[in-house]
Design an enzyme around this catalytic site. Sequence first.
Site, PDB file in Angstrom:
ATOM      1  CG  HIS A 192       2.876 -38.344  13.652  1.00  0.00           C
ATOM      2  ND1 HIS A 192       3.641 -39.377  13.942  1.00  0.00           N
ATOM      3  CD2 HIS A 192       1.660 -38.634  13.193  1.00  0.00           C
ATOM      4  CE1 HIS A 192       2.783 -40.462  13.878  1.00  0.00           C
ATOM      5  NE2 HIS A 192       1.502 -40.083  13.406  1.00  0.00           N
TER       6      HIS A 192
ATOM      7  CD  GLN B  15      -5.395 -43.840   7.521  1.00  0.00           C
ATOM      8  OE1 GLN B  15      -6.540 -44.447   7.590  1.00  0.00           O
ATOM      9  NE2 GLN B  15      -5.043 -42.857   6.475  1.00  0.00           N
ATOM     10  N   GLY B  16      -4.724 -44.066  13.429  1.00  0.00           N
ATOM     11  CA  GLY B  16      -5.419 -44.341  14.614  1.00  0.00           C
ATOM     12  C   GLY B  16      -4.527 -44.951  15.752  1.00  0.00           C
ATOM     13  CG  ASP B  17      -3.147 -48.871  15.542  1.00  0.00           C
ATOM     14  OD1 ASP B  17      -3.922 -48.728  16.469  1.00  0.00           O
ATOM     15  OD2 ASP B  17      -3.098 -49.539  14.537  1.00  0.00           O
ATOM     16  CB  SER B  18      -0.273 -42.220  14.868  1.00  0.00           C
ATOM     17  OG  SER B  18      -0.239 -42.332  13.487  1.00  0.00           O
TER      18      SER B  18
ATOM     19  CG  ASP C 297      15.132 -38.255  13.140  1.00  0.00           C
ATOM     20  OD1 ASP C 297      15.216 -39.161  13.730  1.00  0.00           O
ATOM     21  OD2 ASP C 297      16.441 -37.751  12.675  1.00  0.00           O
TER      22      ASP C 297
END
Length: 272
Positions: A76, A214-217, A123
């Site tokens: 993503h 947010q930002g750690d994704s 997924d």
Amino acid sequence: MSRILVVFLVLGVACSLADPINRNDEVTLPQLDGRIVGGLDTNITFYPHQISMRYNGNHRCGGSIYRNNQIISAAHCVNTLSGPENLTIVAGSSNIWYPTGPQQQLAVRKFIIHPNYRKLNNDYDAAILILDGEFEFNEAVQPIELAKERPEHDTPVTVTGWGTTTEDGYLSDVLQEVSVNMVENTQCKSAYSIMLTSRMLCAGVTGGGKDACQGDSGGPLVYNNTLLGIVSWGTGCAREKYPGVYASVPDVRDWIIKTVEENEFVGKIDFL
């Protein structure tokens, strides 16, 4: 709100899930994770596999060094991009804005998204980024190996990143680490119902207060110095009864290894 209703509403908010930096935390839906909440400052030498993915120079996501020219991150983080242009990987510094050591930066030559990735519920949320060049390994830049199996329920695991430290807050300048515990999928389904699949794993703490969000994704969930999970999604940040959800590396491990082997020389120096 019933879980059946949530499934239908996901289609209507698909756009809010497309951007790994922005999300609407007021809607009780699977939302892309990316923030360390309840963590502590740490040094990149303790987590030398951690990288910052930049788009047009701005931090976009986290990720992990797997080979000197290959990065593991979340699908993503890149699935909304038309290509790797303006995408770079920065390694070797604890501070994302002010380098604390011999920071290294390489452009991304291409990215490969897991062929079974589903935007609807994230997924198979895994991607491999092939770099235009190679990182030079040192104490602040090192690869990480892949976990082969999931640890037992309640086992401590660690997540790191530069995401915001409060819900709807600001990115952290300094790399953060937080210890959370494994949550069995059967228990995690009480929070996420049919949105949770066997390719996902959950981690959190009783009562909330610690999480990746947010930002750690795309960043690493680590167990015994191996990459166990990829920061993926969750409801809010560090909320009680809503653990963080990660792409399970043991369940996409075969695809990662196969993809890495097929692209072993892509991005390296081309010889005549």
